[in-house]
Design a protein around this motif. Structure first.
Motif, PDB file in Angstrom:
ATOM      1  N   ARG A 170       0.808  -1.208   0.000  1.00 15.03           N
ATOM      2  CA  ARG A 170       0.000   0.000   0.000  1.00 15.03           C
ATOM      3  C   ARG A 170       0.847   1.266   0.000  1.00 15.03           C
ATOM      4  NH1 ARG A 170      -2.940  -1.033   5.495  1.00 15.03           N
ATOM      5  NH2 ARG A 170      -0.746  -1.457   5.941  1.00 15.03           N
ATOM      6  N   LEU A 171       2.121   1.146   0.345  1.00 18.22           N
ATOM      7  CA  LEU A 171       2.958   2.332   0.539  1.00 18.22           C
ATOM      8  C   LEU A 171       4.068   2.465  -0.494  1.00 18.22           C
ATOM      9  CD1 LEU A 171       3.277   2.069   4.425  1.00 18.22           C
ATOM     10  CD2 LEU A 171       1.673   3.455   3.094  1.00 18.22           C
ATOM     11  N   SER A 172       4.672   1.356  -0.925  1.00 23.75           N
ATOM     12  CA  SER A 172       5.757   1.315  -1.910  1.00 23.75           C
ATOM     13  C   SER A 172       7.042   1.913  -1.353  1.00 23.75           C
ATOM     14  CB  SER A 172       5.369   2.016  -3.217  1.00 23.75           C
ATOM     15  OG  SER A 172       5.687   3.391  -3.181  1.00 23.75           O
ATOM     16  N   PRO A 173       8.201   1.500  -1.877  1.00 21.86           N
ATOM     17  CA  PRO A 173       9.487   1.982  -1.359  1.00 21.86           C
ATOM     18  C   PRO A 173       9.970   3.273  -2.014  1.00 21.86           C
ATOM     19  CG  PRO A 173       9.869   0.264  -2.963  1.00 21.86           C
ATOM     20  CD  PRO A 173       8.374   0.397  -2.846  1.00 21.86           C
ATOM     21  N   HIS A 174       9.248   3.795  -2.978  1.00 22.39           N
ATOM     22  CA  HIS A 174       9.731   4.948  -3.736  1.00 22.39           C
ATOM     23  C   HIS A 174       9.622   6.236  -2.918  1.00 22.39           C
ATOM     24  CE1 HIS A 174       9.907   2.283  -7.142  1.00 22.39           C
ATOM     25  NE2 HIS A 174       8.603   2.039  -7.049  1.00 22.39           N
ATOM     26  N   PHE A 175      10.595   7.123  -3.107  1.00 22.08           N
ATOM     27  CA  PHE A 175      10.643   8.408  -2.411  1.00 22.08           C
ATOM     28  C   PHE A 175      10.651   8.227  -0.898  1.00 22.08           C
ATOM     29  CE2 PHE A 175       9.463   9.640  -6.609  1.00 22.08           C
ATOM     30  CZ  PHE A 175       9.976  10.917  -6.777  1.00 22.08           C
ATOM     31  N   MET A 176      11.357   7.219  -0.436  1.00 19.13           N
ATOM     32  CA  MET A 176      11.451   6.942   0.999  1.00 19.13           C
ATOM     33  C   MET A 176      12.886   7.063   1.494  1.00 19.13           C
ATOM     34  SD  MET A 176       8.455   6.233   2.412  1.00 19.13           S
ATOM     35  CE  MET A 176       8.766   5.147   3.801  1.00 19.13           C
ATOM     36  N   ASN A 177      13.717   7.861   0.816  1.00 18.81           N
ATOM     37  CA  ASN A 177      15.091   8.049   1.254  1.00 18.81           C
ATOM     38  C   ASN A 177      15.220   9.383   1.992  1.00 18.81           C
ATOM     39  OD1 ASN A 177      16.071   5.651  -0.035  1.00 18.81           O
ATOM     40  ND2 ASN A 177      15.984   6.742  -1.986  1.00 18.81           N
ATOM     41  N   PRO A 178      15.718   9.379   3.216  1.00 19.30           N
ATOM     42  CA  PRO A 178      15.889  10.640   3.937  1.00 19.30           C
ATOM     43  C   PRO A 178      16.985  11.474   3.298  1.00 19.30           C
ATOM     44  CG  PRO A 178      16.925   8.863   5.152  1.00 19.30           C
ATOM     45  CD  PRO A 178      16.194   8.223   4.000  1.00 19.30           C
ATOM     46  N   GLY A 179      16.875  12.771   3.438  1.00 22.97           N
ATOM     47  CA  GLY A 179      17.889  13.640   2.833  1.00 22.97           C
ATOM     48  C   GLY A 179      17.592  15.096   3.094  1.00 22.97           C
ATOM     49  N   LEU A 180      17.926  15.935   2.124  1.00 25.07           N
ATOM     50  CA  LEU A 180      17.787  17.385   2.281  1.00 25.07           C
ATOM     51  C   LEU A 180      16.378  17.877   2.010  1.00 25.07           C
ATOM     52  CD1 LEU A 180      21.096  18.549   0.529  1.00 25.07           C
ATOM     53  CD2 LEU A 180      20.653  18.336   2.985  1.00 25.07           C
ATOM     54  N   GLY A 181      15.489  16.998   1.654  1.00 21.21           N
ATOM     55  CA  GLY A 181      14.134  17.428   1.301  1.00 21.21           C
ATOM     56  C   GLY A 181      14.004  17.534  -0.200  1.00 21.21           C
ATOM     57  N   TYR A 182      13.056  18.328  -0.651  1.00 17.82           N
ATOM     58  CA  TYR A 182      12.846  18.474  -2.085  1.00 17.82           C
ATOM     59  C   TYR A 182      13.139  19.908  -2.511  1.00 17.82           C
ATOM     60  CZ  TYR A 182       8.290  20.243  -0.497  1.00 17.82           C
ATOM     61  OH  TYR A 182       7.298  20.934   0.131  1.00 17.82           O
ATOM     62  N   GLY A 183      13.510  20.058  -3.776  1.00 15.45           N
ATOM     63  CA  GLY A 183      13.840  21.374  -4.310  1.00 15.45           C
ATOM     64  C   GLY A 183      13.656  21.383  -5.803  1.00 15.45           C
TER      65      GLY A 183
END
Length: 204
Positions: A170-183
């Motif tokens: 239901r959640l998927s592993p995509h866009f689940m990496n911690p980091g600086l956020g989005y820009g």
């Protein structure tokens, strides 16, 4: 690959890199024979193509049959910075916002050769679909960073946590990496494009 025998002429009106990449991809599909120069000024009688994300509800659908001076149906792009060509040529879906069947057929024909579902809907829904997709990704990135902060405070390993969460279908592993956020040039702007929600009466 299915290729048209009669290429289209396309004019690009100040579309930025996304619009120019889109035209290059259409040319790769052999749908474009000529591209007019990018211009910075669009007369008020014409509407520019809509490759990015206007605020939902800001574009007014045209009741006039499609013509060279008719507004172009919003066709939201769902591409990532740094891989826009690859994403465009392998779209998950093609979204066209118009109530004009002729306009919808013309825009769909430009995408011949990209075997993906075509979703034709009203203009407001197409714009909202783009905004909602951006907001969902931004929320997922921000959520992962918040969980990473909690992991640091509790000596948990964020890589184990996100891998476990990502195994949930239901959640998927995509866009689940911690980091600086989005820009980038579009993500923050598109995230702020959401119109205010109507006030709801308090249940208290």
């Amino acid at each position: 690959m299915d290729r048209r025998t009669t290429p289209h002429h396309i004019a690009v009106f100040d579309s930025g890199y996304v619009g120019l990449v889109a035209v290059a991809c259409f040319a790769e599909l052999s749908h474009v024979s000529r591209v007019w120069a990018v211009i910075d000024y669009v007369p008020s009688s014409r509407s520019p193509p809509s490759p990015s994300a206007p605020a939902p509800g800001s574009a007014k659908p045209s009741k006039t049959p499609v013509s060279p001076t008719s507004p172009t149906p919003p066709t939201p792009e769902f591409t990532a910075e740094g891989r826009v060509v690859e994403d465009f040529m392998r779209l998950d879906r093609i979204v066209i916002g118009t109530d004009d069947p002729t306009a919808a057929r013309l825009v769909e024909a430009l995408h011949d050769g990209i075997p993906r579902p075509v979703e034709v809907m009203d203009t407001a829904s197409a714009e909202m679909a783009k905004m909602a997709a951006t907001a969902r990704l931004a929320t997922k990135i921000s959520f992962t960073n918040e969980i990473a902060a909690l992991c640091e405070a509790t000596d948990a390993d964020i890589t184990h946590v996100t891998r476990t969460i990502g195994q949930d279908h239901r959640l998927s592993p995509h866009f689940m990496n911690p980091g600086l956020g989005y820009g980038g040039s579009c993500f923050p702007k598109d995230s702020r494009a959401s119109p205010p929600t109507p006030a709801t009466p308090s249940s208290c």
